[in-house]
Design a protein around this motif. Structure first.
Motif, PDB file in Angstrom:
ATOM      1  N   SER A  85     147.679  -9.183  60.223  1.00  0.00           N
ATOM      2  CA  SER A  85     147.653 -10.373  59.377  1.00  0.00           C
ATOM      3  C   SER A  85     149.034 -10.992  59.220  1.00  0.00           C
ATOM      4  O   SER A  85     149.161 -12.220  59.098  1.00  0.00           O
ATOM      5  CB  SER A  85     147.084 -10.009  58.006  1.00  0.00           C
ATOM      6  N   LEU A  86     150.074 -10.162  59.250  1.00  0.00           N
ATOM      7  CA  LEU A  86     151.442 -10.650  59.084  1.00  0.00           C
ATOM      8  C   LEU A  86     152.072 -11.115  60.397  1.00  0.00           C
ATOM      9  O   LEU A  86     153.195 -11.611  60.401  1.00  0.00           O
ATOM     10  CB  LEU A  86     152.319  -9.544  58.478  1.00  0.00           C
ATOM     11  N   GLY A  87     151.368 -10.949  61.510  1.00  0.00           N
ATOM     12  CA  GLY A  87     151.912 -11.354  62.798  1.00  0.00           C
ATOM     13  C   GLY A  87     152.978 -10.419  63.320  1.00  0.00           C
ATOM     14  O   GLY A  87     153.817 -10.815  64.132  1.00  0.00           O
ATOM     15  N   LEU A  88     152.952  -9.163  62.870  1.00  0.00           N
ATOM     16  CA  LEU A  88     153.919  -8.165  63.309  1.00  0.00           C
ATOM     17  C   LEU A  88     153.288  -7.249  64.353  1.00  0.00           C
ATOM     18  O   LEU A  88     152.207  -7.527  64.852  1.00  0.00           O
ATOM     19  CB  LEU A  88     154.417  -7.361  62.102  1.00  0.00           C
ATOM     20  N   ALA A  89     153.973  -6.160  64.677  1.00  0.00           N
ATOM     21  CA  ALA A  89     153.484  -5.229  65.688  1.00  0.00           C
ATOM     22  C   ALA A  89     153.729  -3.809  65.223  1.00  0.00           C
ATOM     23  O   ALA A  89     154.748  -3.510  64.579  1.00  0.00           O
ATOM     24  CB  ALA A  89     154.193  -5.467  67.030  1.00  0.00           C
ATOM     25  N   GLY A 111     144.127   8.575  57.849  1.00  0.00           N
ATOM     26  CA  GLY A 111     143.493   7.618  58.760  1.00  0.00           C
ATOM     27  C   GLY A 111     143.113   6.326  58.071  1.00  0.00           C
ATOM     28  O   GLY A 111     143.279   5.235  58.635  1.00  0.00           O
ATOM     29  N   HIS A 112     142.604   6.426  56.840  1.00  0.00           N
ATOM     30  CA  HIS A 112     142.297   5.214  56.068  1.00  0.00           C
ATOM     31  C   HIS A 112     143.554   4.365  55.885  1.00  0.00           C
ATOM     32  O   HIS A 112     143.537   3.146  56.081  1.00  0.00           O
ATOM     33  CB  HIS A 112     141.742   5.585  54.682  1.00  0.00           C
ATOM     34  N   VAL A 113     144.639   5.019  55.506  1.00  0.00           N
ATOM     35  CA  VAL A 113     145.897   4.314  55.278  1.00  0.00           C
ATOM     36  C   VAL A 113     146.401   3.678  56.569  1.00  0.00           C
ATOM     37  O   VAL A 113     146.872   2.535  56.585  1.00  0.00           O
ATOM     38  CB  VAL A 113     146.955   5.276  54.697  1.00  0.00           C
ATOM     39  N   GLY A 114     146.280   4.421  57.671  1.00  0.00           N
ATOM     40  CA  GLY A 114     146.746   3.901  58.948  1.00  0.00           C
ATOM     41  C   GLY A 114     146.035   2.632  59.365  1.00  0.00           C
ATOM     42  O   GLY A 114     146.666   1.681  59.851  1.00  0.00           O
ATOM     43  N   GLU A 115     144.721   2.588  59.163  1.00  0.00           N
ATOM     44  CA  GLU A 115     144.003   1.368  59.533  1.00  0.00           C
ATOM     45  C   GLU A 115     144.385   0.212  58.619  1.00  0.00           C
ATOM     46  O   GLU A 115     144.502  -0.935  59.076  1.00  0.00           O
ATOM     47  CB  GLU A 115     142.496   1.599  59.491  1.00  0.00           C
ATOM     48  N   ASN A 116     144.601   0.490  57.341  1.00  0.00           N
ATOM     49  CA  ASN A 116     145.089  -0.565  56.450  1.00  0.00           C
ATOM     50  C   ASN A 116     146.412  -1.130  56.950  1.00  0.00           C
ATOM     51  O   ASN A 116     146.634  -2.348  56.945  1.00  0.00           O
ATOM     52  CB  ASN A 116     145.273  -0.022  55.031  1.00  0.00           C
ATOM     53  N   ILE A 117     147.308  -0.236  57.365  1.00  0.00           N
ATOM     54  CA  ILE A 117     148.601  -0.683  57.883  1.00  0.00           C
ATOM     55  C   ILE A 117     148.397  -1.542  59.127  1.00  0.00           C
ATOM     56  O   ILE A 117     148.992  -2.626  59.264  1.00  0.00           O
ATOM     57  CB  ILE A 117     149.514   0.518  58.185  1.00  0.00           C
ATOM     58  N   HIS A 118     147.569  -1.087  60.048  1.00  0.00           N
ATOM     59  CA  HIS A 118     147.328  -1.842  61.275  1.00  0.00           C
ATOM     60  C   HIS A 118     146.788  -3.240  60.975  1.00  0.00           C
ATOM     61  O   HIS A 118     147.243  -4.236  61.567  1.00  0.00           O
ATOM     62  CB  HIS A 118     146.332  -1.093  62.167  1.00  0.00           C
ATOM     63  N   GLU A 173     137.653  -9.873  59.475  1.00  0.00           N
ATOM     64  CA  GLU A 173     136.966  -9.778  60.764  1.00  0.00           C
ATOM     65  C   GLU A 173     137.880 -10.159  61.929  1.00  0.00           C
ATOM     66  O   GLU A 173     137.916  -9.482  62.964  1.00  0.00           O
ATOM     67  CB  GLU A 173     135.719 -10.680  60.769  1.00  0.00           C
ATOM     68  N   SER A 174     138.658 -11.216  61.758  1.00  0.00           N
ATOM     69  CA  SER A 174     139.537 -11.637  62.846  1.00  0.00           C
ATOM     70  C   SER A 174     140.691 -10.654  63.032  1.00  0.00           C
ATOM     71  O   SER A 174     141.155 -10.428  64.151  1.00  0.00           O
ATOM     72  CB  SER A 174     140.061 -13.055  62.605  1.00  0.00           C
ATOM     73  N   ALA A 175     141.149 -10.038  61.939  1.00  0.00           N
ATOM     74  CA  ALA A 175     142.206  -9.031  62.053  1.00  0.00           C
ATOM     75  C   ALA A 175     141.700  -7.803  62.800  1.00  0.00           C
ATOM     76  O   ALA A 175     142.414  -7.232  63.633  1.00  0.00           O
ATOM     77  CB  ALA A 175     142.717  -8.641  60.669  1.00  0.00           C
ATOM     78  N   ILE A 176     140.460  -7.406  62.533  1.00  0.00           N
ATOM     79  CA  ILE A 176     139.864  -6.274  63.250  1.00  0.00           C
ATOM     80  C   ILE A 176     139.752  -6.594  64.736  1.00  0.00           C
ATOM     81  O   ILE A 176     140.091  -5.770  65.598  1.00  0.00           O
ATOM     82  CB  ILE A 176     138.488  -5.929  62.668  1.00  0.00           C
ATOM     83  N   ALA A 177     139.292  -7.799  65.029  1.00  0.00           N
ATOM     84  CA  ALA A 177     139.109  -8.181  66.437  1.00  0.00           C
ATOM     85  C   ALA A 177     140.432  -8.254  67.188  1.00  0.00           C
ATOM     86  O   ALA A 177     140.494  -7.949  68.387  1.00  0.00           O
ATOM     87  CB  ALA A 177     138.389  -9.528  66.516  1.00  0.00           C
ATOM     88  N   ALA A 178     141.499  -8.634  66.504  1.00  0.00           N
ATOM     89  CA  ALA A 178     142.791  -8.838  67.164  1.00  0.00           C
ATOM     90  C   ALA A 178     143.682  -7.597  67.160  1.00  0.00           C
ATOM     91  O   ALA A 178     144.667  -7.547  67.887  1.00  0.00           O
ATOM     92  CB  ALA A 178     143.541  -9.993  66.493  1.00  0.00           C
ATOM     93  N   ARG A 179     143.324  -6.594  66.364  1.00  0.00           N
ATOM     94  CA  ARG A 179     144.193  -5.425  66.201  1.00  0.00           C
ATOM     95  C   ARG A 179     144.417  -4.696  67.524  1.00  0.00           C
ATOM     96  O   ARG A 179     143.497  -4.381  68.251  1.00  0.00           O
ATOM     97  CB  ARG A 179     143.584  -4.445  65.203  1.00  0.00           C
ATOM     98  N   ARG A 180     145.672  -4.449  67.837  1.00  0.00           N
ATOM     99  CA  ARG A 180     146.047  -3.692  69.028  1.00  0.00           C
ATOM    100  C   ARG A 180     147.245  -2.806  68.689  1.00  0.00           C
ATOM    101  O   ARG A 180     148.011  -3.103  67.768  1.00  0.00           O
ATOM    102  CB  ARG A 180     146.431  -4.624  70.191  1.00  0.00           C
ATOM    103  N   SER A 181     147.400  -1.739  69.448  1.00  0.00           N
ATOM    104  CA  SER A 181     148.602  -0.918  69.348  1.00  0.00           C
ATOM    105  C   SER A 181     149.673  -1.549  70.215  1.00  0.00           C
ATOM    106  O   SER A 181     149.467  -1.775  71.409  1.00  0.00           O
ATOM    107  CB  SER A 181     148.309   0.512  69.809  1.00  0.00           C
TER     108      SER A 181
END
Length: 210
Positions: free
Chosen positions: A172-176, A160-167, A26-34
């Motif tokens: 979660s890893l603190g990357l971009a 698209g499924h794979v892309g969201e997993n990557i995001h 849930e927190s990863a979804i909330a924080a996810r940005r491009s």
């Protein structure tokens, strides 16, 4: 690619992926940005391993993968493009991910970031990233079961499924990262020396700028 790796076909074993972390979905979804900017520095091999597993890793003994696939036909292939000093423990070049063995196979010994940037309408982020994941599809694998629907919907939907997993794994890893879909298909296929694969998305990955 201008030079085939002498060790092409030799598998490089990746670190074991983990299935737990301190960040909730849930927190990863909330924080996810491009994110299109990166701090200087490489991406660790353990993080590359985790990202590849999140994209297409096998998650049970029956060979099911981290992202759903129509009829479990698994048309996607994941390639890892590594820049100079981009990943400690990996030479610059291009690698293909093998889900069953959770390993990489060298494909070419020269980095292709500059060529991928040119094929992506000169998007700087593609060349600036120390490592990039490229998702490609072999539509015939799914078309054998679902006909034209494979290329029209199922294979792009799976990407698209794979892309969201990557995001989410990147978060979660603190990357971009950012999903790059603006590219010339034929040019990317030529850079990657694809035959049956159709390029679907590029994910440049680097250290996050906080």
């Amino acid at each position: 690619m201008t030079e085939t790796a002498p060790s092409a076909g030799e598998e490089i074993e990746l670190p074991e992926p983990r299935t737990e972390s301190s960040q909730s979905v849930e927190s990863a979804i909330a924080a996810r940005r491009s994110r299109r900017e990166f701090q200087p520095g490489p991406v660790e091999l353990a993080d590359v391993s985790q990202l590849l597993w999140a994209a297409q890793g096998e998650t049970d003994a029956e060979g099911h993968r981290a992202a759903p696939s129509a009829g479990a036909t698994y048309p996607l292939e994941v390639f890892c493009s590594v820049g100079a000093d981009g990943v400690p423990g990996l030479d610059a070049g291009v690698y293909q991910y093998r889900p069953a063995s959770h390993s990489l196979v060298p494909v070419a010994v020269e980095p292709v970031q500059a060529e991928l940037r040119a094929a992506s309408y000169d998007q700087e982020v593609v060349e600036a990233a120390p490592v990039a994941l490229l998702i490609a599809g072999i539509e015939e694998r799914t078309a054998q079961e679902y006909g034209a629907r494979a290329g029209e919907l199922y294979v792009p939907m799976e990407a698209g499924h794979v892309g969201e997993n990557i995001h989410l794994q990147v978060e979660s890893l603190g990357l971009a990262t950012v999903s790059v879909g603006g590219f010339e298909d034929t040019a990317v296929a030529e850079v990657m020396e694809f035959e049956d694969e159709r390029p679907l998305a590029i994910y440049p990955i680097g250290q996050r700028v906080d």
